[in-house]
Write a protein that holds these residues in place. Structure first.
Motif, mmCIF file in Angstrom:
data_model
loop_
_atom_site.group_PDB
_atom_site.id
_atom_site.type_symbol
_atom_site.label_atom_id
_atom_site.label_comp_id
_atom_site.label_asym_id
_atom_site.label_seq_id
_atom_site.Cartn_x
_atom_site.Cartn_y
_atom_site.Cartn_z
ATOM 1 N N TYR A 266 0.882 -1.258 -0.197
ATOM 2 C CA TYR A 266 -0.023 0.034 0.044
ATOM 3 C C TYR A 266 0.880 1.257 0.020
ATOM 4 O O TYR A 266 1.785 1.325 0.733
ATOM 5 N N TYR A 267 0.502 2.258 -0.879
ATOM 6 C CA TYR A 267 1.479 3.373 -1.060
ATOM 7 C C TYR A 267 0.671 4.714 -0.909
ATOM 8 O O TYR A 267 -0.547 4.782 -1.180
ATOM 9 N N GLY A 268 1.385 5.554 -0.320
ATOM 10 C CA GLY A 268 0.870 6.993 -0.378
ATOM 11 C C GLY A 268 0.189 7.690 0.747
ATOM 12 O O GLY A 268 -0.051 6.818 1.657
ATOM 13 N N TRP B 95 -5.299 2.039 -7.739
ATOM 14 C CA TRP B 95 -4.548 3.379 -8.103
ATOM 15 C C TRP B 95 -4.848 3.476 -9.877
ATOM 16 O O TRP B 95 -5.331 4.442 -10.384
ATOM 17 N N ARG B 96 -4.647 2.349 -10.310
ATOM 18 C CA ARG B 96 -4.932 2.301 -11.873
ATOM 19 C C ARG B 96 -6.213 2.322 -12.248
ATOM 20 O O ARG B 96 -6.695 2.829 -13.250
ATOM 21 N N SER C 145 2.930 6.476 -4.585
ATOM 22 C CA SER C 145 3.563 7.244 -3.589
ATOM 23 C C SER C 145 4.585 8.083 -4.262
ATOM 24 O O SER C 145 5.164 9.005 -3.714
ATOM 25 N N ARG C 146 4.702 7.991 -5.421
ATOM 26 C CA ARG C 146 5.561 8.730 -6.296
ATOM 27 C C ARG C 146 4.841 10.031 -6.922
ATOM 28 O O ARG C 146 5.474 10.946 -7.532
ATOM 29 N N ALA C 147 3.498 10.070 -6.846
ATOM 30 C CA ALA C 147 2.660 11.234 -7.423
ATOM 31 C C ALA C 147 2.721 12.150 -6.402
ATOM 32 O O ALA C 147 2.914 11.869 -5.272
ATOM 33 N N SER C 148 2.161 13.632 -6.818
ATOM 34 C CA SER C 148 2.276 14.779 -6.035
ATOM 35 C C SER C 148 1.177 14.489 -5.142
ATOM 36 O O SER C 148 0.022 13.700 -5.083
ATOM 37 N N ALA C 149 0.931 15.262 -3.902
ATOM 38 C CA ALA C 149 0.108 15.088 -2.939
ATOM 39 C C ALA C 149 -1.479 15.284 -3.656
ATOM 40 O O ALA C 149 -2.452 14.717 -3.234
ATOM 41 N N GLU D 166 -2.218 15.335 -6.653
ATOM 42 C CA GLU D 166 -2.608 14.022 -7.537
ATOM 43 C C GLU D 166 -3.265 12.871 -6.865
ATOM 44 O O GLU D 166 -4.263 12.340 -7.117
ATOM 45 N N GLN D 167 -2.448 12.695 -5.641
ATOM 46 C CA GLN D 167 -3.021 11.409 -4.727
ATOM 47 C C GLN D 167 -4.592 11.753 -4.183
ATOM 48 O O GLN D 167 -5.387 10.782 -4.202
ATOM 49 N N THR D 168 -4.777 13.124 -3.822
ATOM 50 C CA THR D 168 -5.989 13.494 -3.248
ATOM 51 C C THR D 168 -7.001 13.477 -4.383
ATOM 52 O O THR D 168 -8.182 12.872 -4.005
#
Length: 273
Positions: free
Chosen positions: A222-224, A233-234, A243-247, A249-251
């Motif tokens: 699990y990430y981010g 995620w996909r 976890s490599r995307a911006s905050a 983007e994750q939100t």
């Protein structure tokens, strides 16, 4: 000696003189006397009266005697005018008599109910609705009216039916005279705005899931910030590792997931949203 024809004529004349006084003379046009008991019964029936009580609208009831068998004849005799919509009731023992059993009896109450219908109309406005259109050309939260709209108009029809001046039924209807035009408003939003999710506490969810660390990695896969697994995620359009995307983007992807599945992807921390 007399002739035979003369003798026969004298005999006939003497016979008619003897018989005629025994037959009474008939008087032209005289009515035959009533001799049967049936004629007496008819005469008695015609003279029989029925005592009832008559009440017209809200007037006090009054006692009347009638030789009529039905209420219509009684009303005519009492000079009571029945209009087309009026209702005539024959009440017997506190109840309205059925149509097949309305022949007047002693003690009946004949009631005339005055029925009137009053129709009132009024013209009223119809407020235009507001249509919001989201755009990225305005700053998030900014609003701009692009069409003021126009109120419509309707005709409200109220029909009241009264029995003896008391309202017993009210029927309302309306007819649109002019349809309103909607008021259109542009509302600014960010390119990644997800309707129905901005009011939720995403910060509380991120703190619970990852301690607010967008680079958090759980060895279980699990990430981010929101602990996405790669498959989930996909499914919401993400690429690479969460976890490599911006905050932001994750939100944004977390909001898309919420629109699909609600709080269920976060069984423990979802209650904080």
């Amino acid at each position: 000696m007399s002739h035979p024809q003369v003798r026969r004529g004298l005999v006939a004349l003497a016979t008619s003189a003897v018989v005629s006084p025994l037959v009474p003379a008939a008087t032209a046009g005289a009515a035959a006397p009533a001799t049967g008991d049936g004629d007496s019964a008819v005469t008695a029936a015609r003279q029989a009266t029925t005592k009832v009580r008559l009440r017209v609208a809200n007037q006090e009831p009054r006692s009347v005697s009638t030789t009529r068998s039905y209420a219509a004849g009684l009303l005519r005799d009492e000079n009571v005018t029945k209009k087309r919509k009026d209702i005539v009731e024959v009440r017997r023992n506190g109840r309205v008599a059925k149509p097949a059993n309305r022949q007047l009896r002693q003690g009946d109450v004949v009631r005339l109910v005055r029925v009137t219908t009053v129709v009132n109309t009024a013209r009223k406005p119809i407020a235009p609705r507001t249509v919001e259109q989201y755009t990225t050309k305005l700053k998030p939260g900014r609003r701009e009216v692009v069409a003021k709209g126009r109120p419509g108009a309707k005709l409200v029809i109220i029909k009241r039916t009264r029995h003896n001046y008391e309202v017993v039924d009210t029927d309302r209807a309306q007819r649109v005279l002019r349809a309103p035009k909607p008021r259109r408003v542009l509302v600014g939003r960010s390119a990644r705005f997800v309707p129905g999710t901005n009011h939720l506490n995403w910060g509380a969810l991120a703190n619970c899931e990852s301690g607010g660390n967008p680079r958090a990695v759980n060895p279980a896969g699990y990430y981010g910030l929101y602990q996405f697994d790669t498959g989930t995620w996909r499914s919401v359009g993400g690429s690479g590792l969460p976890s490599r995307a911006s905050a932001p983007e994750q939100t944004y992807r977390a909001k898309l997931l919420y629109k699909q599945r609600g709080r269920s992807p976060w069984p423990s921390c979802g209650r904080l949203l």
